[in-house]
Write a protein that holds these residues in place. Sequence first.
Motif, short mmCIF file in Angstrom:
data_model
loop_
_atom_site.label_atom_id
_atom_site.label_comp_id
_atom_site.label_asym_id
_atom_site.label_seq_id
_atom_site.Cartn_x
_atom_site.Cartn_y
_atom_site.Cartn_z
N LEU A 42 0.81 -1.19 0.10
CA LEU A 42 -0.05 0.22 0.01
C LEU A 42 0.74 1.21 -0.04
O LEU A 42 0.60 2.46 -0.83
N PHE A 43 2.13 1.14 0.94
CA PHE A 43 2.89 2.31 0.94
C PHE A 43 3.59 2.64 -0.35
O PHE A 43 3.57 3.63 -0.96
N PHE A 44 3.98 1.56 -1.09
CA PHE A 44 4.76 1.55 -2.33
C PHE A 44 3.84 2.20 -3.40
O PHE A 44 4.24 3.05 -4.21
N VAL A 45 2.53 1.66 -3.57
CA VAL A 45 1.71 2.00 -4.59
C VAL A 45 1.24 3.40 -4.46
O VAL A 45 1.15 4.16 -5.31
N ALA A 46 1.03 3.96 -3.00
CA ALA A 46 0.58 5.11 -2.91
C ALA A 46 1.60 6.08 -3.10
O ALA A 46 1.43 7.16 -3.82
N PHE A 47 2.77 5.92 -2.85
CA PHE A 47 3.89 6.82 -3.06
C PHE A 47 4.19 7.00 -4.60
O PHE A 47 4.14 8.08 -4.96
N VAL A 48 3.99 5.50 -5.17
CA VAL A 48 4.51 5.75 -6.70
C VAL A 48 3.30 6.73 -7.44
O VAL A 48 3.49 7.25 -8.34
N LEU A 49 2.38 6.24 -7.09
CA LEU A 49 1.01 7.24 -7.75
C LEU A 49 1.22 8.61 -7.41
O LEU A 49 1.21 9.39 -8.43
N VAL A 50 1.42 9.00 -6.36
CA VAL A 50 1.34 10.37 -5.94
C VAL A 50 2.60 10.93 -6.70
O VAL A 50 2.25 12.31 -7.29
N ALA A 51 3.76 10.51 -6.31
CA ALA A 51 4.97 11.16 -7.03
C ALA A 51 4.76 11.02 -8.55
O ALA A 51 5.38 12.18 -9.16
N THR A 52 4.49 10.09 -8.99
CA THR A 52 4.46 9.99 -10.49
C THR A 52 3.56 10.92 -11.24
O THR A 52 3.91 11.77 -12.18
N MET A 53 2.41 11.15 -10.47
CA MET A 53 1.22 11.86 -11.36
C MET A 53 1.57 13.64 -10.70
O MET A 53 1.77 14.38 -11.65
N PHE A 54 2.31 13.84 -9.88
CA PHE A 54 2.73 15.28 -9.53
C PHE A 54 4.05 15.55 -10.44
O PHE A 54 4.03 16.64 -11.14
N ALA A 55 5.05 14.64 -10.29
CA ALA A 55 6.19 15.00 -11.10
C ALA A 55 5.84 14.87 -12.55
O ALA A 55 6.05 15.71 -13.48
N GLY A 56 5.01 13.97 -13.15
CA GLY A 56 4.63 13.94 -14.73
C GLY A 56 3.88 15.20 -14.81
O GLY A 56 4.19 15.88 -16.05
N LEU A 57 2.95 15.87 -13.97
CA LEU A 57 2.36 17.19 -14.22
C LEU A 57 3.20 18.20 -14.57
O LEU A 57 3.12 19.13 -15.34
N ILE A 58 4.33 18.30 -13.56
CA ILE A 58 5.24 19.35 -13.56
C ILE A 58 5.90 19.36 -14.85
O ILE A 58 6.25 20.27 -15.43
N VAL A 59 6.67 18.00 -15.36
CA VAL A 59 7.36 17.90 -16.39
C VAL A 59 6.58 18.35 -17.68
O VAL A 59 7.21 18.80 -18.58
N ALA A 60 5.27 17.88 -17.67
CA ALA A 60 4.41 18.12 -18.82
C ALA A 60 4.29 19.45 -19.00
O ALA A 60 4.25 19.95 -20.20
N LEU A 61 4.21 20.19 -17.82
CA LEU A 61 3.94 21.71 -18.22
C LEU A 61 5.42 22.39 -18.63
O LEU A 61 5.17 23.22 -19.35
N ALA A 62 6.54 21.91 -18.11
CA ALA A 62 7.73 22.15 -18.77
C ALA A 62 7.87 21.74 -20.24
O ALA A 62 8.62 22.48 -20.66
#
Length: 316
Positions: free
Chosen positions: A98-118
Amino acid sequence: MTQQLVNTTSATHSTPRRAANKGARRPFRRIGVNAVFVGPGVILLGVMSLYPIFILVRMSLSSVDISNIVGDWPFVGLQNFADLFASTTFQSVVVQTLFFVAFVLVATMFAGLIVALALRPSRGFPLVTQTALILVWTLPPVIVGQLWKFLLSSQGALNQALLALGLVDRPIPFLAQPSTALAAVAAVTVWVGVPFAALVIKSAMLDVSVEILDAAKVDGANKVQVLTRIIIPMIRPTLLILAVLTIVAAFKAFDLIYTMTKGGPGTSSSTIPYLGYITAFPGYQFGHAAAISVVAMIIVVGLAIAYIAAVRREEK
């Protein structure tokens, strides 16, 4: 003359009947044609998927180990599942998953959004960065795991940088201690998943009308308001599908765990699917491993249903 009229009338009445008969035969003919084309695929699916699932479920309800793997499997009912849910190891692995999936989900979506904006501009440095992201995304997981295993070692580049900056007094064994091993693997999983997330989000952003964005700027909206009130709501269906895909990918992660930590130390960096693997092959407890796999399969089926629902919602 009378005979000709009779023949004409009979032909006129028989034509609709023939058309009706042909129309009635067409569905059956179509079913037959579909069966010819779809049948081999259904048979192949049954042989390659349904039969192994049947064997897996049967094994999960039996006592199977190295001594009787090729013999008779004594039926034990739900005993394997009872032992599984009573196991403290399985309980801790569920929490880790649960920790692994939650961390990967939140971090990937947030970082992906920031990189997509850049990466929204299509020229210059963003184009070079996008090419580099694609290269990172296409790297085999085994190579990525070995690379980061070297970088995160006590003599690796990360520890040397931390020592040089004076942030630590001695090297940190990121992959050799239970407190950091799972987080390190999760961080590398995010590093691998961000390129795909960024490219998907960028593609969705390109569908947002420029006129809408310009109108928002004219109305006095700042960049944060444009992002949170216009862009994100308009690409929400894509974000939902991407989130489900990210959860599935994180849940069934195997390559990086095997390459970097092999689930250790102990089982501190194991997830549910990986626990099934180490229970089956190093442990040779095939019945218990099958029970773990059935639990993992049920979770994956639930995620698949969520993905299909998300796709249908986007299509509507």
